[in-house]
Write an enzyme that holds these catalytic residues in place. Sequence first.
Site, PDB file in Angstrom:
ATOM      1  CG  ASP A  97      -0.995  -8.674   9.537  1.00  0.00           C
ATOM      2  OD1 ASP A  97       0.229  -8.881   9.657  1.00  0.00           O
ATOM      3  OD2 ASP A  97      -1.557  -7.698  10.060  1.00  0.00           O
ATOM      4  CB  THR A 101      -8.559 -13.822   9.979  1.00  0.00           C
ATOM      5  OG1 THR A 101      -8.198 -12.657  10.692  1.00  0.00           O
ATOM      6  CG2 THR A 101      -9.996 -13.726   9.527  1.00  0.00           C
ATOM      7  CG  LEU A 102      -6.093 -18.240   6.115  1.00  0.00           C
ATOM      8  CD1 LEU A 102      -7.359 -18.064   5.299  1.00  0.00           C
ATOM      9  CD2 LEU A 102      -4.885 -17.829   5.295  1.00  0.00           C
ATOM     10  CE  LYS A 125       0.560  -6.278   6.563  1.00  0.00           C
ATOM     11  NZ  LYS A 125      -0.151  -5.501   7.623  1.00  0.00           N
TER      12      LYS A 125
HETATM   13  P1  5GP Z   1      -4.764 -11.534  10.103  1.00  0.00           P
HETATM   14  O1  5GP Z   1      -5.819 -12.300  10.852  1.00  0.00           O
HETATM   15  O2  5GP Z   1      -3.944 -12.421   9.197  1.00  0.00           O
HETATM   16  O3  5GP Z   1      -3.892 -10.751  11.040  1.00  0.00           O
HETATM   17  O4  5GP Z   1      -5.464 -10.459   9.195  1.00  0.00           O
HETATM   18  C1  5GP Z   1      -6.843 -10.398   9.036  1.00  0.00           C
HETATM   19  C2  5GP Z   1      -7.319  -9.281   8.170  1.00  0.00           C
HETATM   20  O5  5GP Z   1      -6.773  -8.043   8.603  1.00  0.00           O
HETATM   21  C3  5GP Z   1      -6.947  -9.356   6.697  1.00  0.00           C
HETATM   22  O6  5GP Z   1      -7.724 -10.257   5.978  1.00  0.00           O
HETATM   23  C4  5GP Z   1      -7.234  -7.916   6.310  1.00  0.00           C
HETATM   24  O7  5GP Z   1      -8.614  -7.743   6.120  1.00  0.00           O
HETATM   25  C5  5GP Z   1      -6.762  -7.154   7.533  1.00  0.00           C
HETATM   26  N1  5GP Z   1      -5.379  -6.656   7.296  1.00  0.00           N
HETATM   27  C6  5GP Z   1      -4.212  -7.211   7.645  1.00  0.00           C
HETATM   28  N2  5GP Z   1      -3.169  -6.455   7.244  1.00  0.00           N
HETATM   29  C7  5GP Z   1      -3.702  -5.392   6.598  1.00  0.00           C
HETATM   30  C8  5GP Z   1      -3.148  -4.232   5.925  1.00  0.00           C
HETATM   31  O8  5GP Z   1      -1.929  -4.018   5.818  1.00  0.00           O
HETATM   32  N3  5GP Z   1      -4.038  -3.353   5.403  1.00  0.00           N
HETATM   33  C9  5GP Z   1      -5.397  -3.520   5.471  1.00  0.00           C
HETATM   34  N4  5GP Z   1      -6.159  -2.590   4.919  1.00  0.00           N
HETATM   35  N5  5GP Z   1      -5.953  -4.597   6.076  1.00  0.00           N
HETATM   36  C10 5GP Z   1      -5.113  -5.506   6.636  1.00  0.00           C
END
Ligand code: 5GP
Length: 176
Positions: A97, A101-102, A125
């Site tokens: 997203d 985190t990554l 996403k």
């Molecule tokens: P990021 O650090 O890229 O924003 O996202 C970290 C985590 O947020 C993802 O690995 C996932 O666990 C959670 N996440 C992000 N988008 C979604 C979504 O649309 N639905 C759900 N259920 N989890 C999400």
Amino acid sequence: MKPLFSADQIRHATRAVAAAINRDYAGRPVHLLGVLKGSFLFLADLVRELQVDCTVDFVRLSSYGGGTATSGQVAEVMPRRDALAGRHVIVVEEIVDSGTTLARLLEELRAEGPASLAVCTLIDKTGRREVEVPVDYRGLTLEDGFVIGYGLDFEERYRHLPAVYVMEESDFTPAP
Ligand code: 5GP
Ligand code: MG
């Protein structure tokens, strides 16, 4: 909830990702590092399509800060993990997203000296990316929205669903 990606679409996308990995890593053993909890179904289905020699491990992360926005801080909460030095590592995510985190995880993993480090996600996403992260393998693309199913949860529910659905505003609160 609105269906977004069917079980068939997920299967097809997983096979395409596996085919790319089989091609790119031919003759090289890969070490798959699944990010818990969300990636458990995707990883399980992905490995069954791989012909390359592979090993599997998991990492579990915890984001601090609360709320719905990513805090930008992540910490590993599983105490033991296989060493990565000299290995061809592929991080397996269910969704990327903001990328926060990554990005933090990759920084940490890179410090361990893997022979190579790649990223594979079922869903990319793209509309809310805040940190640039290299996504080497993506199964499906989504602009924005909150999705659940096939590993993805809302308050720990719905991970078991075989397809992916979009949760709309009205799904977050119980109907009157
Ligand atoms: P990021 O650090 O890229 O924003 O996202 C970290 C985590 O947020 C993802 O690995 C996932 O666990 C959670 N996440 C992000 N988008 C979604 C979504 O649309 N639905 C759900 N259920 N989890 C999400
Ligand atoms: Mg995740």
